[in-house]
Motif scaffolding. Structure first.
Motif, PDB file in Angstrom:
ATOM      1  N   THR A 145     -96.422 -72.948  17.953  1.00 31.19           N
ATOM      2  CA  THR A 145     -96.178 -74.390  17.907  1.00 31.19           C
ATOM      3  C   THR A 145     -96.970 -75.019  16.763  1.00 31.19           C
ATOM      4  O   THR A 145     -98.004 -74.491  16.334  1.00 31.19           O
ATOM      5  CB  THR A 145     -96.569 -75.047  19.242  1.00 31.19           C
ATOM      6  OG1 THR A 145     -97.940 -74.733  19.544  1.00 31.19           O
ATOM      7  CG2 THR A 145     -95.689 -74.545  20.376  1.00 31.19           C
ATOM      8  N   THR A 148     -90.513 -67.670  26.680  1.00 34.41           N
ATOM      9  CA  THR A 148     -91.732 -67.953  27.429  1.00 34.41           C
ATOM     10  C   THR A 148     -92.811 -68.535  26.532  1.00 34.41           C
ATOM     11  O   THR A 148     -93.059 -68.025  25.432  1.00 34.41           O
ATOM     12  CB  THR A 148     -92.262 -66.662  28.076  1.00 34.41           C
ATOM     13  OG1 THR A 148     -91.224 -66.067  28.864  1.00 34.41           O
ATOM     14  CG2 THR A 148     -93.461 -66.945  28.967  1.00 34.41           C
ATOM     15  N   ARG A 149     -93.473 -69.581  27.016  1.00 29.92           N
ATOM     16  CA  ARG A 149     -94.582 -70.189  26.267  1.00 29.92           C
ATOM     17  C   ARG A 149     -95.915 -69.635  26.764  1.00 29.92           C
ATOM     18  O   ARG A 149     -96.178 -69.577  27.961  1.00 29.92           O
ATOM     19  CB  ARG A 149     -94.571 -71.716  26.419  1.00 29.92           C
ATOM     20  CG  ARG A 149     -95.519 -72.422  25.428  1.00 29.92           C
ATOM     21  CD  ARG A 149     -95.406 -73.925  25.539  1.00 29.92           C
ATOM     22  NE  ARG A 149     -96.035 -74.433  26.755  1.00 29.92           N
ATOM     23  CZ  ARG A 149     -96.172 -75.718  27.052  1.00 29.92           C
ATOM     24  NH1 ARG A 149     -95.687 -76.630  26.211  1.00 29.92           N
ATOM     25  NH2 ARG A 149     -96.732 -76.101  28.179  1.00 29.92           N
ATOM     26  N   ASP A 207     -87.874 -75.314  33.920  1.00 32.03           N
ATOM     27  CA  ASP A 207     -88.956 -74.341  33.783  1.00 32.03           C
ATOM     28  C   ASP A 207     -88.614 -73.159  34.685  1.00 32.03           C
ATOM     29  O   ASP A 207     -88.639 -73.267  35.908  1.00 32.03           O
ATOM     30  CB  ASP A 207     -90.291 -74.960  34.186  1.00 32.03           C
ATOM     31  CG  ASP A 207     -91.480 -74.028  33.929  1.00 32.03           C
ATOM     32  OD1 ASP A 207     -91.263 -72.832  33.650  1.00 32.03           O
ATOM     33  OD2 ASP A 207     -92.626 -74.501  34.020  1.00 32.03           O
ATOM     34  N   ARG A 228     -95.117 -71.857  30.650  1.00 31.24           N
ATOM     35  CA  ARG A 228     -93.793 -72.464  30.754  1.00 31.24           C
ATOM     36  C   ARG A 228     -92.765 -71.444  30.287  1.00 31.24           C
ATOM     37  O   ARG A 228     -93.085 -70.531  29.511  1.00 31.24           O
ATOM     38  CB  ARG A 228     -93.697 -73.734  29.903  1.00 31.24           C
ATOM     39  CG  ARG A 228     -92.389 -74.516  30.122  1.00 31.24           C
ATOM     40  CD  ARG A 228     -92.262 -75.703  29.196  1.00 31.24           C
ATOM     41  NE  ARG A 228     -90.951 -76.304  29.315  1.00 31.24           N
ATOM     42  CZ  ARG A 228     -90.421 -77.177  28.456  1.00 31.24           C
ATOM     43  NH1 ARG A 228     -91.109 -77.565  27.394  1.00 31.24           N
ATOM     44  NH2 ARG A 228     -89.214 -77.669  28.637  1.00 31.24           N
ATOM     45  N   GLN A 229     -91.537 -71.607  30.754  1.00 28.87           N
ATOM     46  CA  GLN A 229     -90.450 -70.734  30.330  1.00 28.87           C
ATOM     47  C   GLN A 229     -89.140 -71.505  30.408  1.00 28.87           C
ATOM     48  O   GLN A 229     -88.971 -72.368  31.278  1.00 28.87           O
ATOM     49  CB  GLN A 229     -90.386 -69.501  31.237  1.00 28.87           C
ATOM     50  CG  GLN A 229     -89.410 -68.421  30.807  1.00 28.87           C
ATOM     51  CD  GLN A 229     -89.405 -67.273  31.811  1.00 28.87           C
ATOM     52  OE1 GLN A 229     -88.716 -67.321  32.823  1.00 28.87           O
ATOM     53  NE2 GLN A 229     -90.203 -66.235  31.538  1.00 28.87           N
ATOM     54  N   HIS A 243     -99.962 -72.996  21.280  1.00 28.67           N
ATOM     55  CA  HIS A 243     -99.066 -72.146  22.066  1.00 28.67           C
ATOM     56  C   HIS A 243     -98.224 -71.242  21.165  1.00 28.67           C
ATOM     57  O   HIS A 243     -98.004 -71.538  19.989  1.00 28.67           O
ATOM     58  CB  HIS A 243     -98.117 -72.989  22.922  1.00 28.67           C
ATOM     59  CG  HIS A 243     -98.782 -73.821  23.956  1.00 28.67           C
ATOM     60  ND1 HIS A 243     -99.198 -75.118  23.723  1.00 28.67           N
ATOM     61  CD2 HIS A 243     -99.114 -73.542  25.246  1.00 28.67           C
ATOM     62  CE1 HIS A 243     -99.750 -75.609  24.827  1.00 28.67           C
ATOM     63  NE2 HIS A 243     -99.706 -74.677  25.754  1.00 28.67           N
ATOM     64  N   TRP A 300     -94.365 -69.199  21.559  1.00 27.72           N
ATOM     65  CA  TRP A 300     -93.155 -68.951  22.339  1.00 27.72           C
ATOM     66  C   TRP A 300     -92.669 -67.545  22.011  1.00 27.72           C
ATOM     67  O   TRP A 300     -92.580 -67.171  20.833  1.00 27.72           O
ATOM     68  CB  TRP A 300     -92.064 -69.960  21.994  1.00 27.72           C
ATOM     69  CG  TRP A 300     -92.287 -71.342  22.528  1.00 27.72           C
ATOM     70  CD1 TRP A 300     -92.918 -72.373  21.903  1.00 27.72           C
ATOM     71  CD2 TRP A 300     -91.840 -71.858  23.795  1.00 27.72           C
ATOM     72  NE1 TRP A 300     -92.905 -73.500  22.698  1.00 27.72           N
ATOM     73  CE2 TRP A 300     -92.254 -73.212  23.868  1.00 27.72           C
ATOM     74  CE3 TRP A 300     -91.148 -71.307  24.865  1.00 27.72           C
ATOM     75  CZ2 TRP A 300     -91.982 -74.015  24.958  1.00 27.72           C
ATOM     76  CZ3 TRP A 300     -90.870 -72.113  25.965  1.00 27.72           C
ATOM     77  CH2 TRP A 300     -91.282 -73.452  26.014  1.00 27.72           C
ATOM     78  N   ASP A 354    -100.097 -69.965  26.440  1.00 28.47           N
ATOM     79  CA  ASP A 354    -101.278 -70.701  26.007  1.00 28.47           C
ATOM     80  C   ASP A 354    -102.204 -69.710  25.299  1.00 28.47           C
ATOM     81  O   ASP A 354    -102.696 -68.762  25.918  1.00 28.47           O
ATOM     82  CB  ASP A 354    -101.980 -71.330  27.205  1.00 28.47           C
ATOM     83  CG  ASP A 354    -103.210 -72.115  26.799  1.00 28.47           C
ATOM     84  OD1 ASP A 354    -104.282 -71.492  26.636  1.00 28.47           O
ATOM     85  OD2 ASP A 354    -103.116 -73.334  26.643  1.00 28.47           O
ATOM     86  N   LEU A 387     -86.202 -78.621  23.840  1.00 28.24           N
ATOM     87  CA  LEU A 387     -87.024 -78.150  24.944  1.00 28.24           C
ATOM     88  C   LEU A 387     -87.029 -79.141  26.100  1.00 28.24           C
ATOM     89  O   LEU A 387     -87.177 -78.743  27.260  1.00 28.24           O
ATOM     90  CB  LEU A 387     -88.460 -77.898  24.463  1.00 28.24           C
ATOM     91  CG  LEU A 387     -88.594 -76.997  23.224  1.00 28.24           C
ATOM     92  CD1 LEU A 387     -90.069 -76.728  22.943  1.00 28.24           C
ATOM     93  CD2 LEU A 387     -87.837 -75.700  23.408  1.00 28.24           C
ATOM     94  N   GLU A 392     -92.746 -79.898  18.079  1.00 27.85           N
ATOM     95  CA  GLU A 392     -93.192 -79.551  19.423  1.00 27.85           C
ATOM     96  C   GLU A 392     -92.071 -79.613  20.455  1.00 27.85           C
ATOM     97  O   GLU A 392     -92.179 -79.030  21.533  1.00 27.85           O
ATOM     98  CB  GLU A 392     -94.335 -80.489  19.864  1.00 27.85           C
ATOM     99  CG  GLU A 392     -95.587 -80.399  19.019  1.00 27.85           C
ATOM    100  CD  GLU A 392     -96.353 -79.109  19.221  1.00 27.85           C
ATOM    101  OE1 GLU A 392     -96.057 -78.386  20.193  1.00 27.85           O
ATOM    102  OE2 GLU A 392     -97.239 -78.815  18.400  1.00 27.85           O
TER     103      GLU A 392
END
Length: 382
Positions: free
Chosen positions: A202, A235-236, A308, A246-247, A207, A209, A238, A303, A278
């Motif tokens: 990002t 899938t995100r 999710d 998140r996904q 993050h 993805w 961190d 997004l 973002e």
């Protein structure tokens, strides 16, 4: 993933189900901020290299991931090689400024051998490198390579996400959600050679993805070549904690070449992803058939509004909302004289007028009938 498999006819019911889901995905939301016209892309330059070239004792090819370091001007290209034509590796290179009429061909600078936890090169067959992103730590300024391996489902090697130093030293393996690593169970988990294929960081650097090329076996996909595609999970992660937070589900096009083909429909898959900002992601879809060759199309996915799916075991049509998307560019209509197996995509240096530059590259599959192809596009409207 090498694109080359036979196609079989799908059932009318399966096709209709996927087309209905795709129609839902194409409903583009009204984003909060103004100026939401789709970006316009114009071909600036391109260049091709014949398969089989060598550099520092390796065969140059299989380029499936691409990243640019604005601080040094260097590019990095990940080789999709399971240590058959050299070690598991990443190339450092330079690209000329894209100009019409000037071939876009790389100058190879170095080979980075990617090493495992024991400090040695990854053993043959342990990894299948497919996606690459350059991460720069905001505090220290240190640059690292974030890269994804598709694994080897048939050999019971799950997909993986790694972070390595620029000298190839492994810094950590980032844990993926269990569903993406679940192998060895019939009708569940990633399919062989159709796992992690896309990776993007990002803009704020917090993050990453990671995108699956095709649906998990349980996610509405029929699991046969040529079948209507199910939803790909993106899938995100961190990056500070290394945890997925998140996904979303993304639906590739079911019929990229149209309904009437000699060998049945060609299933699309996600070849690469890149963040526009973002809230929006660019997704490169790619399909192949013996009769028609390669199709490569670039979409923009929103997004906002997507369900999710991180806690959903099985994706069933009508029980989740996929990411809305819209077509930006069909590479067959971009002005390129030939469209090969595009699998890599990255932002390049901005143009003199400030417009962004998008660079794509192909994976030649170490096949003498294919080429390593670079293409640069000017992007207006961002």
């Amino acid at each position: 993933m090498p694109t080359g498999h036979s196609a079989f006819a799908t059932s009318r019911r399966s096709v209709l189900r996927t087309l209905a889901a795709g129609a839902s995905a194409l409903a583009w939301p009204a984003l909060a901020r103004a100026g939401d016209a789709p970006a316009a892309l114009r071909l600036l330059a391109h260049g091709s290299l014949a398969a089989g070239g060598e550099f520092k004792g390796t065969v140059v090819g299989g380029l499936s991931g691409l990243a640019h370091d604005a601080a040094t001007g260097l590019w990095y290209a990940l080789s999709d090689d399971r240590a058959r034509h050299g070690p598991v590796r990443c190339y450092a290179l330079r690209l000329p400024t894209p100009e019409p009429g000037r071939p876009l061909r790389p100058e190879w600078v170095d080979v980075i051998t990617l090493r495992g936890p024991d400090g040695r090169p990854f053993p043959r067959g342990d990894t299948d490198p497919e996606a690459l992103a350059l991460r720069r730590d905001a505090a220290s300024g240190r640059a690292t390579l974030l890269w994804a391996s598709e694994g080897n489902v048939r050999a019971r090697v799950p997909p993986a996400l790694y972070e390595s130093a620029l000298d190839g030293t492994l810094l950590r393996e980032i844990a993926l959600p269990p569903l993406l690593r679940q192998i060895g169970r019939l009708g569940r988990g990633p399919r062989d050679n159709e796992a992690l294929e896309g990776l993007a960081i990002t803009p704020d650097g917090r993050h990453a993805w990671a995108a699956m090329e095709s649906a998990l076996a349980q996610d509405e996909g029929p699991g046969i070549p040529g079948g209507a595609p199910g939803a790909c999970r993106i899938t995100r992660i961190d990056l500070a904690s290394g945890r997925a937070d998140r996904q979303l589900a993304y639906l590739p096009e079911p019929l990229p070449f149209g309904a009437a083909m000699p060998h049945g429909p060609a299933e699309s898959g996600v070849a690469e992803i890149l963040m526009r900002d973002e809230r929006r992601m660019w997704v490169l879809e790619r399909a192949w058939t013996p009769a028609t060759g390669v199709s490569a199309r670039l979409y923009e996915a929103a997004l906002d509004g997507a369900t999710d799916t991180l806690g959903i075991d099985t994706l069933r049509a009508g029980r989740y909302r996929p990411s809305p998307k819209r077509l930006l560019l069909d590479l067959r209509q971009s002005g390129l004289p030939h469209v090969d197996n595009f699998e890599a995509m990255a932002w390049g240096p901005p143009q003199a007028d400030g417009r962004r530059t998008l660079v794509l590259c192909t994976d030649d599959n170490f096949n003498p009938l294919q080429v390593t192809q670079f293409a640069a596009f000017e992007v207006a409207g961002l």
